[in-house]
Design a protein around this motif. Structure first.
Motif, PDB file in Angstrom:
ATOM      1  N   MET A   1      41.337  39.394  43.778  1.00 34.22           N
ATOM      2  CA  MET A   1      41.429  38.172  42.994  1.00 34.22           C
ATOM      3  C   MET A   1      42.878  37.427  43.236  1.00 34.22           C
ATOM      4  O   MET A   1      43.762  38.130  42.789  1.00 34.22           O
ATOM      5  N   LYS A   2      42.996  36.358  43.700  1.00 31.47           N
ATOM      6  CA  LYS A   2      44.273  35.526  43.643  1.00 31.47           C
ATOM      7  C   LYS A   2      44.285  34.243  43.300  1.00 31.47           C
ATOM      8  O   LYS A   2      43.332  33.560  43.374  1.00 31.47           O
ATOM      9  N   TYR A   3      45.301  33.966  42.550  1.00 31.28           N
ATOM     10  CA  TYR A   3      45.292  32.307  41.865  1.00 31.28           C
ATOM     11  C   TYR A   3      47.098  32.131  41.728  1.00 31.28           C
ATOM     12  O   TYR A   3      47.665  32.890  41.550  1.00 31.28           O
ATOM     13  N   THR A   4      46.999  30.742  41.570  1.00 25.66           N
ATOM     14  CA  THR A   4      48.584  30.255  41.343  1.00 25.66           C
ATOM     15  C   THR A   4      48.308  29.500  40.094  1.00 25.66           C
ATOM     16  O   THR A   4      47.442  28.745  39.913  1.00 25.66           O
ATOM     17  N   THR A   5      49.263  29.546  38.929  1.00 24.71           N
ATOM     18  CA  THR A   5      49.483  28.620  37.800  1.00 24.71           C
ATOM     19  C   THR A   5      50.861  28.231  38.005  1.00 24.71           C
ATOM     20  O   THR A   5      51.848  28.712  38.646  1.00 24.71           O
ATOM     21  N   GLU A 106      52.253  33.071  41.502  1.00 24.45           N
ATOM     22  CA  GLU A 106      51.311  33.557  42.305  1.00 24.45           C
ATOM     23  C   GLU A 106      50.835  34.978  41.748  1.00 24.45           C
ATOM     24  O   GLU A 106      51.537  35.834  41.857  1.00 24.45           O
ATOM     25  N   GLU A 108      48.200  38.134  41.881  1.00 23.33           N
ATOM     26  CA  GLU A 108      46.924  38.875  42.595  1.00 23.33           C
ATOM     27  C   GLU A 108      46.577  40.280  41.859  1.00 23.33           C
ATOM     28  O   GLU A 108      47.391  40.896  41.392  1.00 23.33           O
ATOM     29  N   ALA A 125      38.187  33.349  35.759  1.00 22.59           N
ATOM     30  CA  ALA A 125      38.865  32.196  35.121  1.00 22.59           C
ATOM     31  C   ALA A 125      39.536  32.756  33.837  1.00 22.59           C
ATOM     32  O   ALA A 125      40.552  32.235  33.253  1.00 22.59           O
ATOM     33  N   LYS A 128      42.990  33.869  34.952  1.00 19.83           N
ATOM     34  CA  LYS A 128      43.677  32.695  34.975  1.00 19.83           C
ATOM     35  C   LYS A 128      44.241  32.097  33.719  1.00 19.83           C
ATOM     36  O   LYS A 128      45.236  31.646  33.657  1.00 19.83           O
TER      37      LYS A 128
END
Length: 157
Positions: A1-5, A106, A108, A125, A128
């Motif tokens: 799972m990857k996301y950017t905040t 970023e 992961e 969610a 994040k």
């Protein structure tokens, strides 16, 4: 799972880095942090390791931070390992106007074990949201001196 905040912190980048780079400040913006101890290497430098102890509700968690890249004031990358979780964070710090800093993270997560894989699939969610909460708490600490120490009760520092 990857996301950017992302979050914009209304302090100059030099002050931002000074506050972020001091491990004594972590308790003011990392909810649940109870203690930390340096394990190996020169604290904060590439290859160094630190053990972090958190308590979140009734759950206790131990993370091992390994510094991957330290290039202040531009970037800081680290991995965090716990049971069945490997997390890589690449943090970038951009000077906006000499008065504000944009923090881009970023993230992961790599999961092992049935429960953690299921949580990663069913509740991305939540991960994040927690990352963004830490960033917002750092923003409040850097800008206003507020702290999440003392079991999450916010107080002025």
């Amino acid at each position: 799972m990857k996301y950017t905040t992302k979050v914009t912190v209304n302090v100059p980048r030099e002050e931002f880095i000074e506050k972020m780079d001091d491990p004594e400040n972590m308790k003011h913006w990392q909810r649940g942090l109870k203690s930390f101890a340096f394990l190996s290497g020169k604290p904060g430098l590439e290859g160094s390791k630190m053990e972090l102890h958190y308590k979140m509700g009734k759950r206790e968690m131990v993370l091992i931070e390994t510094v991957i890249k330290r290039n202040f004031p531009h970037e800081f990358h680290a991995s965090y390992d716990a049971k069945n979780v490997h997390n890589i964070q690449k943090n970038y710090f951009e000077d906006i106007d000499g008065h504000s800093t944009e923090w881009i993270s970023e993230t992961e997560f790599q999961f092992s074990g049935f429960m953690m894989k299921a949580m990663g699939l069913l509740m991305p969610a939540a991960f994040k949201k927690q990352s963004l909460q830490y960033m917002q708490d750092f923003k409040a600490f850097a800008e206003k001196g507020t702290s999440v120490a003392d079991d999450g009760k916010t107080q002025k520092r």
